[in-house]
Design an enzyme around this catalytic site. Sequence first.
Site, PDB file in Angstrom:
ATOM      1  N   TRP A  82     -13.511   0.576  -3.083  1.00 52.98           N
ATOM      2  CA  TRP A  82     -13.308  -0.194  -4.321  1.00 52.98           C
ATOM      3  C   TRP A  82     -13.113  -1.673  -4.014  1.00 52.98           C
ATOM      4  CZ3 TRP A  82      -7.833  -0.349  -6.831  1.00 52.98           C
ATOM      5  CH2 TRP A  82      -6.858  -0.560  -5.855  1.00 52.98           C
ATOM      6  N   ASP A  83     -13.345  -2.062  -2.758  1.00 54.51           N
ATOM      7  CA  ASP A  83     -13.040  -3.431  -2.345  1.00 54.51           C
ATOM      8  C   ASP A  83     -13.830  -4.484  -3.113  1.00 54.51           C
ATOM      9  OD1 ASP A  83     -12.441  -1.491  -0.120  1.00 54.51           O
ATOM     10  OD2 ASP A  83     -11.469  -3.273   0.680  1.00 54.51           O
ATOM     11  N   GLU A 102      -2.140   5.665  -2.205  1.00 54.69           N
ATOM     12  CA  GLU A 102      -2.746   6.469  -1.135  1.00 54.69           C
ATOM     13  C   GLU A 102      -1.750   7.286  -0.325  1.00 54.69           C
ATOM     14  OE1 GLU A 102      -5.237   3.857   1.208  1.00 54.69           O
ATOM     15  OE2 GLU A 102      -6.945   4.260  -0.089  1.00 54.69           O
ATOM     16  N   LYS A 108       2.397   2.746   0.008  1.00 50.77           N
ATOM     17  CA  LYS A 108       1.674   2.014   1.042  1.00 50.77           C
ATOM     18  C   LYS A 108       1.344   0.602   0.578  1.00 50.77           C
ATOM     19  CE  LYS A 108      -2.807   2.146   3.465  1.00 50.77           C
ATOM     20  NZ  LYS A 108      -4.073   2.912   3.618  1.00 50.77           N
ATOM     21  N   GLN A 109       0.963   0.475  -0.687  1.00 50.09           N
ATOM     22  CA  GLN A 109       0.505  -0.803  -1.226  1.00 50.09           C
ATOM     23  C   GLN A 109       0.702  -0.777  -2.737  1.00 50.09           C
ATOM     24  OE1 GLN A 109      -3.810  -1.125  -0.663  1.00 50.09           O
ATOM     25  NE2 GLN A 109      -3.904   1.104  -0.580  1.00 50.09           N
TER      26      GLN A 109
END
Length: 790
Positions: free
Chosen positions: A345-346, A484, A604-605
């Site tokens: 998805w970057d 994630e 994680k983010q």
Amino acid sequence: MTGWTWRYEGYDPAEERLRESLCTLGNGYFATRGVLAECTADDTHYPGTYVAGVYNRLVSAVGGRRVENEDVVNLPNWLPLRFRQPGGDWLGPDTTPVLDHVVTLHLSSGLMERLTRFGLGAGRALLVRQLRFVHMADPHLAGLRTEFTAEGFSGPLEVEAALDGGVTNAGVPRYADLDGRHVTHVVTGTSQHDAVWLRCRTRTSDVRIACAARLTSPASVAVRHDRPRAVQTTRLDLAAGKTLTVDKVVALHTSRDPAISDPLHAAVDRVHRAAPFDELLAPHLTAWQQLWRRAEPDVPDEAGRILRLHLFHVLQTLSPHTADLDVGVPARGLHGEAYRGHVFWDELFVLPYLNLHFPEVSRALLHYRYRRLERARTAAHDAGRRGAMYPWQSGSDGREETQQLHLNPRSGRWLPDHSHLQHHVGSAIAYNVWEYCEAAGDEEFLHTKGAEMLLQISRFWAGSASYDDRLGRHRIKGVVGPDEYHDAYPGADRPGLDDNAYTNVTATWVLARTLEVLRHLPEPRRRELAERTGLDEAELGHWDHISRTLHVPFHDGVISQFEGYGELAELDWRGYRRRYGDIRRLDRILEAEGDTVNRYQASKQADVLMLGYLFSPAELQGVFRRLGLNLDERTWRRTVDYYLHRTSHGSTLSGLVHGWILARARRRDAWKFCQEALQSDIADIQGGTTGEGIHLGAMAGTLDLVQRGLTGLETRGGALWLDPVPLPELSSYSFTVRYHGHWGVRLRLECGSLEITVPSAGRYPIEVHLPGHRAVRVDPGETARLALLE
């Protein structure tokens, strides 16, 4: 670093993989890592050349299972050039004393310069200077100039240049158990003009690859074929203090290229027709000058220098040449083999910058998704859904490429990988369609391919939502969010989480936006689309209902990351930091302890906070109002603080998103995260990952941070909307954008003011909106200076 150069002094084997990634040269068609030309693949160095979109699929035996993976292919190495005194060993930094060593990346010109002085003993030394390019004007050419200067001696020097087909994918240690032999049927030969060539093909995807090389030397050139290598040799007679030059020019083609009949013929013909090295430089330099003129942000000090490096690598991966290709956004650029070269998805972090500088590239990247729409519909059908279910990881044909297993290097165990449940990638694609069309004013794309993608993604979300009588709302179950870390509930026998807030809110936005697009389609086009897709008013009404009733969980006055998040255990963050220091990959640490991150409130983010990255405060509040929910500023700030203290930042995107969010929510803390985003690759903050390929999303995202994040720049309704939040550390800078046919609209942010200049070549004025319901029209050739409200 200086303003336009990136310079490494001294030879440090431990730093070579990082330097090789950051010194990669490319042109949007192919790229070659910055390995020294005389070095081969080993524990220190890793040569790699990658053509955008060239993948191959292999099956490996891992952990007693057969695992299938598709990888970007490490192609034959065009770079090798080694040298020695007759009868001696080949010289190199790992075998010969290095007296001086400097590698300089020239950003303005797309050149890598290398200067090494090798000690030969008894006061003798050989100075080697090399200049390398991957041509930005002709995407199929590359060149290497090598200058040899004898110091304190005279005598012969043997030089050997080669095309090497004996390559494998071996750049990521975690993948060592996987089959990396992607290239087969290597054949070499000599053309009638004494250029050497090499052809091969990928083992299963059957992509044919060919490269041809021409060596120019002051001495005669001999040819031999040591398969899988095509070798050219020359013997130089060095005189003390005199410099002799050898030039190598290479052409590369594959069977995926348009307008060719055969890649071997194309490569041989191109290398024969290529100008000498010096003459090739001129168009290469011009191409780079034009790119910088269109896209370079004028940002002062260290931040500006890093942003220039980031833009350099974005443009080497996604240049105007990319507009002619069927490729997506590789998460790690064309710089290495991490993530197997897959498309995630970057693009969500990349396209917003490209939209306002190279919209033709953005359009091509969206075409990549459109061409794989049918595959996404097939995936949805196979999962019992309607619409389009885009894959979390995509490669050549758009099937789900997410691996079934992933290795935890801390425990050495192969574990199930459930990240394919990140269906929010579909919302990211829809978001990019909308943002591109708004920025470029491309109604043709929006009304055709864009509308069709939006429709099928909306249909998937509507089919994924189930009504809960108890809640009186729709729910989306069994997904994984951007975090994630969490892929299941503690003790559950199946993966997936319910009502991930980011997933549900973005699905709401997609449904609402799609309804708006369909409502405004020209009637003939709307009728065509409805006939082709079986769309009717009843289905549209169902979408509208779901877009107003999707469940967004809350707990303790904050948005819950997913249903039940607030019931998870709190982690001893201080204790884990004390025991492990770097806990970015907390999931690996806990698994190695026999525990699981699924038990804890630990991310994680950014997950929930990604909503503040995608949407302005006003737009996000509007989405919540559509859901019948109130998201006031106080609730959002509490949500930001809550997750800020429960995030390990195990992704390079995390610092970027948090810096963006905190610029509005808690400005005093924003710069720390902005700095982390800027440093993520150059300092390799993820602990060795940059050597496997740069993080393209983070690099492009930092550029977009100064373009849209700190200016509050939005393109909507045919106007530019600005709501600046300048940071003290980054309060004065400028950039140009391409907007609705205007090339070079300049915005300059100063302390307390904003300046907008519209180039005189434009036909229409630009409407600009600022906070406080202020709006101005700036005519072509005019500059507007606007005071900013505190």
